[in-house]
Design a protein around this motif. Structure first.
Motif, PDB file in Angstrom:
ATOM      1  N   UNK A 137      16.001  15.388   4.916  1.00  0.00           N
ATOM      2  CA  UNK A 137      16.161  15.797   3.520  1.00  0.00           C
ATOM      3  C   UNK A 137      16.112  14.591   2.585  1.00  0.00           C
ATOM      4  N   UNK A 138      15.396  14.760   1.491  1.00  0.00           N
ATOM      5  CA  UNK A 138      15.210  13.738   0.441  1.00  0.00           C
ATOM      6  C   UNK A 138      14.265  12.614   0.841  1.00  0.00           C
ATOM      7  N   UNK A 139      13.644  12.692   2.028  1.00  0.00           N
ATOM      8  CA  UNK A 139      12.555  11.761   2.332  1.00  0.00           C
ATOM      9  C   UNK A 139      11.390  12.051   1.391  1.00  0.00           C
ATOM     10  N   UNK A 140      10.717  11.008   0.964  1.00  0.00           N
ATOM     11  CA  UNK A 140       9.551  11.160   0.088  1.00  0.00           C
ATOM     12  C   UNK A 140       8.296  10.843   0.892  1.00  0.00           C
ATOM     13  N   UNK A 141       7.338  11.769   0.886  1.00  0.00           N
ATOM     14  CA  UNK A 141       6.071  11.576   1.582  1.00  0.00           C
ATOM     15  C   UNK A 141       5.019  11.210   0.535  1.00  0.00           C
ATOM     16  N   UNK A 142       4.435  10.021   0.691  1.00  0.00           N
ATOM     17  CA  UNK A 142       3.454   9.527  -0.271  1.00  0.00           C
ATOM     18  C   UNK A 142       2.131   9.274   0.448  1.00  0.00           C
ATOM     19  N   UNK A 143       1.062   9.877  -0.055  1.00  0.00           N
ATOM     20  CA  UNK A 143      -0.267   9.669   0.521  1.00  0.00           C
ATOM     21  C   UNK A 143      -0.795   8.317   0.053  1.00  0.00           C
ATOM     22  N   UNK A 144      -1.190   7.465   1.004  1.00  0.00           N
ATOM     23  CA  UNK A 144      -1.668   6.115   0.665  1.00  0.00           C
ATOM     24  C   UNK A 144      -3.129   5.902   1.052  1.00  0.00           C
ATOM     25  N   UNK A 145      -3.773   6.917   1.594  1.00  0.00           N
ATOM     26  CA  UNK A 145      -5.179   6.804   1.966  1.00  0.00           C
ATOM     27  C   UNK A 145      -5.885   8.114   1.632  1.00  0.00           C
ATOM     28  N   UNK A 146      -7.008   8.031   0.943  1.00  0.00           N
ATOM     29  CA  UNK A 146      -7.737   9.244   0.569  1.00  0.00           C
ATOM     30  C   UNK A 146      -7.240   9.780  -0.755  1.00  0.00           C
ATOM     31  N   UNK A 147      -6.453  10.846  -0.709  1.00  0.00           N
ATOM     32  CA  UNK A 147      -5.894  11.449  -1.929  1.00  0.00           C
ATOM     33  C   UNK A 147      -4.673  10.655  -2.379  1.00  0.00           C
ATOM     34  N   UNK A 148      -4.895   9.396  -2.669  1.00  0.00           N
ATOM     35  CA  UNK A 148      -3.801   8.468  -2.953  1.00  0.00           C
ATOM     36  C   UNK A 148      -2.958   8.950  -4.129  1.00  0.00           C
TER      37      UNK A 148
END
Length: 601
Positions: A467-478
């Motif tokens: 809970x409260x982890x943040x998932x951030x895309x860093x490749x492609x749909x940055x």
């Protein structure tokens, strides 16, 4: 686009889909079904043109014996390429009974007045034609051409008919020249205009067709609009560039986009509007050409477009405006990759909005805001003719970020990179949260990809989302970002491999001043301010990618207590709305479950 245009586009799609449905059992691909539909609609159109004088036996009817022969005679009578041999061969694949049904349906549509305003300019989107663009992007590019009534508009490499249809509707005169023939432009012109057009099908580099034969030079045209993102390789490069009779390739440009622009510079005396991949704006392969455009005061404007608009470029692309007839002492750089011009549509794609306002911002020097800047030639040349918009614009968001007190991300959070895990049928089941699972609002609701991995669950405990982890895309749909809800399944969700997990350290942060609440951090990262902060990490990259070393040193503006509380309130309210929407979707799907059910007994 206004609502009337949206309604018309929906009606156009519905009409073609109805014809599609009648061909569902035919052995035709999507493009062939589009061609058959448009050809029959073109037949209806010319049959109702009083000025054409089509013989009665050639007009649309349900009593034909051999449609291929009818279309041959129409072609012989009109010389309209919509009825050429290539199209006739496609129609000949269709079962006779299906053709009769299609003609009957079109006659009914015509008698009901449905076909009077039919405009198939975007039919290629239904046919999944390579190079098709979102309607709004095409609208924007044609609007940038400004007044085109009665003017010839050069449309090189036009494969979809989208530019053709819009130019005709604005009473311009399209001239299409392409090395790849699709048929869309001819058919669209026949349906929406009383004047069939001629499409030149030739290699523009080796054998250009729009030539003034008396002087042996390319014929000058006043306007050009082109999509240069999908340009293929230049065949016989050495032979063509070294021995070109029209002296087009003299700017030492290495890319296919650069050579296409070199061709346009010799063909056009006026405005040239084209879209290019981002790397054209900064790589050494095209520096000489870019320097020439700037020094010669040909370059008018560069518009940085939002990411996620088109499928052929995960990184952003730009639209460039040249004018070979009017010198520009300054270049206008416009950043359209801001919330004001972006709307998120289903499947988390972006849609261009406020087109008229954006067009005014680009064309009219009197219109100014923080996302536009007029830059001198000297300044551009000092930067090696770098034309990336963000190299020159320090907009309101960036200024705001500079003024705020900030703290490095690594001081209050740790980054967790996903690992590649070997799959095994007898392994433990896990679910992967991909970019497509990150909603625009509220919490992450699901992980769409399940797999079995050969590893002890305890060994990857830190990798499981909490809970409260943040998932951030860093490749492609940055820059796509999501936050894990409190009710996420325990030790089951993993972040996708194109992402990184930002886990705020409560034990370390709660006792420090320089600490950011995870929910507030999530809201910040998805905001305009957050987008700007992240965008600057991969500015100018050919492929969108953020390095972990850059991310951990990222300076995060510290929200105030009021901002933190407000962010939490908004997120929770979004979560409530999100659940209501999901409940409505479930109810909606349940309403029709009892109708026409198959009996499995």
């Amino acid at each position: 686009m206004n609502n009337d245009n949206n309604d018309n586009n929906d009606n156009n799609d519905t009409l073609i889909k109805a014809l599609f449905d009648e061909m569902r059992y035919e052995k035709l691909d999507r493009k062939e079904r589009i061609i058959v539909s448009l050809m029959l609609l073109a037949w209806w159109k010319i049959s109702n043109r009083l000025d054409l004088g089509l013989p009665e036996n050639l007009k649309i009817n349900k009593t034909f014996d051999n449609l291929n022969n009818v279309f041959f005679e129409i072609f012989d009578f009109t010389k309209d390429e919509s009825f050429n041999e290539e199209h006739r061969l496609i129609v000949s694949k269709v079962n006779f009974t299906t053709l009769v049904t299609l003609v009957d349906l079109i006659l009914t549509m015509g008698s009901n007045g449905i076909l009077e305003k039919f405009n198939p300019s975007d039919a290629s989107l239904l046919g999944l034609q390579h190079g098709s663009l979102p309607e709004e992007v095409v609208d924007f590019m044609v609007s940038l051409a400004q007044e085109i009534v009665g003017k010839e508009v050069y449309l090189p490499w036009e494969m979809t008919g989208q530019f053709t249809g819009r130019v005709i509707c604005k009473k311009g005169l399209p001239i299409i020249e392409s090395d790849f023939y699709t048929g869309y432009s001819n058919l669209i012109a026949t349906i929406i205009s009383d004047k069939p057009i001629k499409v030149l099908n030739n290699d523009l580099y080796a054998n250009p067709g729009v030539v003034d034969v008396e002087v042996g030079k390319l014929r000058k045209l006043p306007i050009a609009i082109a999509n240069l993102i999908v340009r293929g390789s230049l065949r016989q490069v050495k032979v063509i560039t070294d021995y070109d009779l029209f002296e087009r390739f003299k700017y030492n440009s290495k890319s296919t986009q650069g050579r296409a622009i070199s061709h346009l510079l010799m063909q056009i005396k006026g405005r040239i509007i084209f879209m290019v991949p981002q790397n054209f704006l900064f790589t050494g392969a095209d520096r000489d050409l870019r320097s020439y455009l700037v020094r010669s005061q040909i370059l008018e404007a560069v518009v940085s477009m939002p990411t996620g608009l088109i499928d052929t470029a995960s990184a952003s692309f730009s639209i460039v405006i040249l004018n070979t007839d009017k010198a520009s002492s300054k270049v206008r750089f416009v950043n359209a990759d801001v919330a004001e011009y972006i709307s998120v549509v289903p499947r988390d794609k972006n849609k261009l909005i406020n087109i008229e306002k954006l067009c005014r911002l680009v064309i009219d020097s009197k219109h100014e805001d923080y996302n536009v800047r007029d830059v001198s030639i000297d300044e551009i040349l000092e930067k090696n003719a770098d034309l990336v918009v963000s190299s020159y614009i320090l907009d309101a968001i960036a200024k705001h970020a500079e003024q705020m007190q900030g703290v490095a991300l690594y001081t209050f959070a740790k980054l967790i990179s996903p690992k590649t895990l070997a799959e095994a049928l007898d392994g433990i089941e896990v679910a992967e949260v991909g970019a497509q699972d990150l909603p625009s609002f509220g919490y992450i609701q699901s992980a769409s990809k399940t797999l079995n991995v050969a590893i002890d669950r305890r060994k990857i405990k830190d990798l499981f989302l909490r809970p409260d982890d943040i998932v951030l895309v860093i490749k492609g749909s940055v820059g796509k970002v999501g936050i894990v809800p409190a009710d996420a399944p325990l030790d089951y969700w993993l972040a996708g491999r194109s992402s990184v997990v930002i886990r705020v350290d409560d034990n370390r942060g709660n006792h420090q001043e320089n600490w950011v609440n995870p929910k507030a951090l999530y809201m910040l990262l998805r905001s305009d301010l957050g987008r700007e902060i992240l965008n600057r990490l991969f500015k100018g990259s050919t492929v969108s990618f953020i390095k972990l070393s850059q991310l951990q040193d990222l300076i995060i503006p510290l929200p105030t207590q009021d901002e933190t509380e407000k962010a939490n309130e908004v997120l929770e309210e979004e979560a409530v709305i999100q659940k209501e929407i999901m409940a409505l979707h479930k109810r909606q799907s349940e309403l029709s479950l009892d109708f026409w059910k198959l009996n499995n007994n």
